[in-house]
Enzyme design. Sequence first.
Site, PDB file in Angstrom:
ATOM      1  N   LYS A  66       0.713  -1.188  -0.058  1.00  0.00           N
ATOM      2  CA  LYS A  66       0.002   0.087   0.028  1.00  0.00           C
ATOM      3  C   LYS A  66       0.946   1.185   0.040  1.00  0.00           C
ATOM      4  O   LYS A  66       0.093   2.342  -0.573  1.00  0.00           O
ATOM      5  CB  LYS A  66      -0.858   0.066   1.266  1.00  0.00           C
ATOM      6  CG  LYS A  66      -1.845  -1.055   1.194  1.00  0.00           C
ATOM      7  CD  LYS A  66      -2.993  -0.859   2.609  1.00  0.00           C
ATOM      8  CE  LYS A  66      -4.109  -1.809   2.424  1.00  0.00           C
ATOM      9  NZ  LYS A  66      -5.019  -1.737   1.163  1.00  0.00           N
ATOM     10  N   ASN A 111     -11.059  -9.228   3.349  1.00  0.00           N
ATOM     11  CA  ASN A 111     -10.489  -8.150   3.997  1.00  0.00           C
ATOM     12  C   ASN A 111     -11.396  -7.107   4.056  1.00  0.00           C
ATOM     13  O   ASN A 111     -12.403  -6.805   3.106  1.00  0.00           O
ATOM     14  CB  ASN A 111      -9.045  -7.880   3.094  1.00  0.00           C
ATOM     15  CG  ASN A 111      -9.428  -6.637   2.266  1.00  0.00           C
ATOM     16  OD1 ASN A 111      -9.410  -5.293   2.421  1.00  0.00           O
ATOM     17  ND2 ASN A 111      -9.665  -7.060   0.738  1.00  0.00           N
ATOM     18  N   PHE A 115      -8.513   1.069   3.079  1.00  0.00           N
ATOM     19  CA  PHE A 115      -7.505   1.815   2.540  1.00  0.00           C
ATOM     20  C   PHE A 115      -6.475   2.359   3.663  1.00  0.00           C
ATOM     21  O   PHE A 115      -6.185   3.543   3.800  1.00  0.00           O
ATOM     22  CB  PHE A 115      -8.162   3.164   1.971  1.00  0.00           C
ATOM     23  CG  PHE A 115      -8.975   2.972   0.590  1.00  0.00           C
ATOM     24  CD1 PHE A 115      -8.752   1.696  -0.116  1.00  0.00           C
ATOM     25  CD2 PHE A 115      -9.673   3.830   0.108  1.00  0.00           C
ATOM     26  CE1 PHE A 115      -9.436   1.586  -1.195  1.00  0.00           C
ATOM     27  CE2 PHE A 115     -10.199   3.850  -1.265  1.00  0.00           C
ATOM     28  CZ  PHE A 115     -10.117   2.602  -1.771  1.00  0.00           C
ATOM     29  N   SER A 178     -13.579  -0.389  -3.880  1.00  0.00           N
ATOM     30  CA  SER A 178     -13.461  -1.077  -2.815  1.00  0.00           C
ATOM     31  C   SER A 178     -14.873  -1.037  -2.212  1.00  0.00           C
ATOM     32  O   SER A 178     -15.521  -0.022  -1.860  1.00  0.00           O
ATOM     33  CB  SER A 178     -12.281  -0.355  -1.886  1.00  0.00           C
ATOM     34  OG  SER A 178     -12.281  -0.745  -0.627  1.00  0.00           O
ATOM     35  N   ASN A 180     -14.998  -1.533   1.025  1.00  0.00           N
ATOM     36  CA  ASN A 180     -14.620  -1.241   2.505  1.00  0.00           C
ATOM     37  C   ASN A 180     -14.477   0.210   3.062  1.00  0.00           C
ATOM     38  O   ASN A 180     -14.001   0.584   4.016  1.00  0.00           O
ATOM     39  CB  ASN A 180     -13.211  -2.100   2.900  1.00  0.00           C
ATOM     40  CG  ASN A 180     -13.389  -3.522   2.568  1.00  0.00           C
ATOM     41  OD1 ASN A 180     -14.426  -3.985   2.881  1.00  0.00           O
ATOM     42  ND2 ASN A 180     -12.306  -4.080   1.964  1.00  0.00           N
ATOM     43  N   THR A 181     -14.764   1.246   2.041  1.00  0.00           N
ATOM     44  CA  THR A 181     -14.902   2.537   2.371  1.00  0.00           C
ATOM     45  C   THR A 181     -16.270   2.998   2.093  1.00  0.00           C
ATOM     46  O   THR A 181     -16.987   2.849   0.882  1.00  0.00           O
ATOM     47  CB  THR A 181     -14.016   3.300   1.446  1.00  0.00           C
ATOM     48  OG1 THR A 181     -12.610   2.980   1.831  1.00  0.00           O
ATOM     49  CG2 THR A 181     -14.240   5.068   1.649  1.00  0.00           C
ATOM     50  N   LYS A 220     -10.679   1.160 -11.868  1.00  0.00           N
ATOM     51  CA  LYS A 220     -10.995  -0.026 -11.246  1.00  0.00           C
ATOM     52  C   LYS A 220     -12.316  -0.255 -10.779  1.00  0.00           C
ATOM     53  O   LYS A 220     -12.749   0.493 -10.014  1.00  0.00           O
ATOM     54  CB  LYS A 220      -9.910  -0.198 -10.218  1.00  0.00           C
ATOM     55  CG  LYS A 220      -9.895  -1.869  -9.473  1.00  0.00           C
ATOM     56  CD  LYS A 220      -8.797  -1.955  -8.495  1.00  0.00           C
ATOM     57  CE  LYS A 220      -8.687  -3.723  -8.231  1.00  0.00           C
ATOM     58  NZ  LYS A 220      -7.384  -3.857  -7.579  1.00  0.00           N
ATOM     59  N   ASN A 249     -12.170  -5.770  -8.839  1.00  0.00           N
ATOM     60  CA  ASN A 249     -11.902  -5.731  -7.552  1.00  0.00           C
ATOM     61  C   ASN A 249     -12.480  -6.792  -6.773  1.00  0.00           C
ATOM     62  O   ASN A 249     -13.030  -7.609  -7.360  1.00  0.00           O
ATOM     63  CB  ASN A 249     -12.460  -4.355  -6.844  1.00  0.00           C
ATOM     64  CG  ASN A 249     -11.653  -3.653  -5.582  1.00  0.00           C
ATOM     65  OD1 ASN A 249     -11.188  -4.467  -4.456  1.00  0.00           O
ATOM     66  ND2 ASN A 249     -11.329  -2.404  -5.581  1.00  0.00           N
TER      67      ASN A 249
END
Length: 345
Positions: A66, A111, A115, A178, A180-181, A220, A249
């Site tokens: 990252k 996961n 970020f 993503s 996860n945000t 993406k 993703n």
Amino acid sequence: MIYPLLRKFFFALDAETAHGIGMAGIDFVNAAGVSCLLARSVPPDPVQVMGIEFPNPVGLAAGLDKNGEHIDALAAQGFGFIEVGTVTPRPQPGNPKPRLFRIPERQAIVNRMGFNNDGVEKLLANVATAKFARWGGVLGINIGKNFDTPIEKAADDYLLCLDRVYQTASYVAVNISSPNTKNLRELQQDEALDALLGSLKEAQGRLSDRHGKYVPLALKIAPDLADEQIQAIADLLRKHRVDGVIATNTTVSRVGVEGLPNAEQAGGLSGAPLLAMSTAVVGKLATALAGEVPIIGVGGIINGADAAAKIAAGASLVQFYSGFIYRGPELVAEAAAAIARQRAA
């Protein structure tokens, strides 16, 4: 190969702890000049995509490095290109731990990292110390928004990151997918995506004039898209002349891991169960784009046949992350060889 033995050690540890130790280990063998103990050599197989010559079509997906701290060591594993990030304008810790979970029965990972990164300035400082880009390596930088930036202000974060990484990156990947945000995937909706791509392409033009070079942009996207959404995204990619699309993703689906330990953890699922879904998206994009925008295929690659399937579906390049965790560096050469056979067939 040494890696199957090392994997037993790593898999006895917490997944995020193992990740840190593993990256330190890759750095050590690179510094000692013995990366050959982990990786096989990859014969040159150059391919021209997005105006860039890639020495081979197998890349490392964003997420493993990252902050761009391990670029040279990872490049020594034979990858044709390295993508670092996702990076945000400001440092942020990500979601609370634990946030990384293995499902070894299906060669999968869940996961919800969120970020976590040290911010764009730290990433640029790390990249500056790496030899890879200075020696002509292809380095993608994946950009995102900070978790506390309102979704209606998200473009500001992407534009700031694009401005900062433009001169350093070989290409810039725009991560709007993503899970996860909070609310991030809303940016894939028609009006929001149209506005974001318009702003990014306008900025790309200004930056190209300022720096005297053109740095491609790749979008993406998620695998969890209906056919009409895929078509709408393809139309916008063509409209704005985006240089590439990365598909895909992680998924919020749990098909293929039902009932297994960690399957119900919140977050994005990657690894083998994602293969069919992500490859299907590649195929649908390839049809919708008709060769106008190149595709980087990522998701579920665990062996060489999986990589070749992405190319057969319409991808020009491939990337993996979870497969690297489960198979180790040998997967790089295996995937490259399988793609070479696919193209020769």
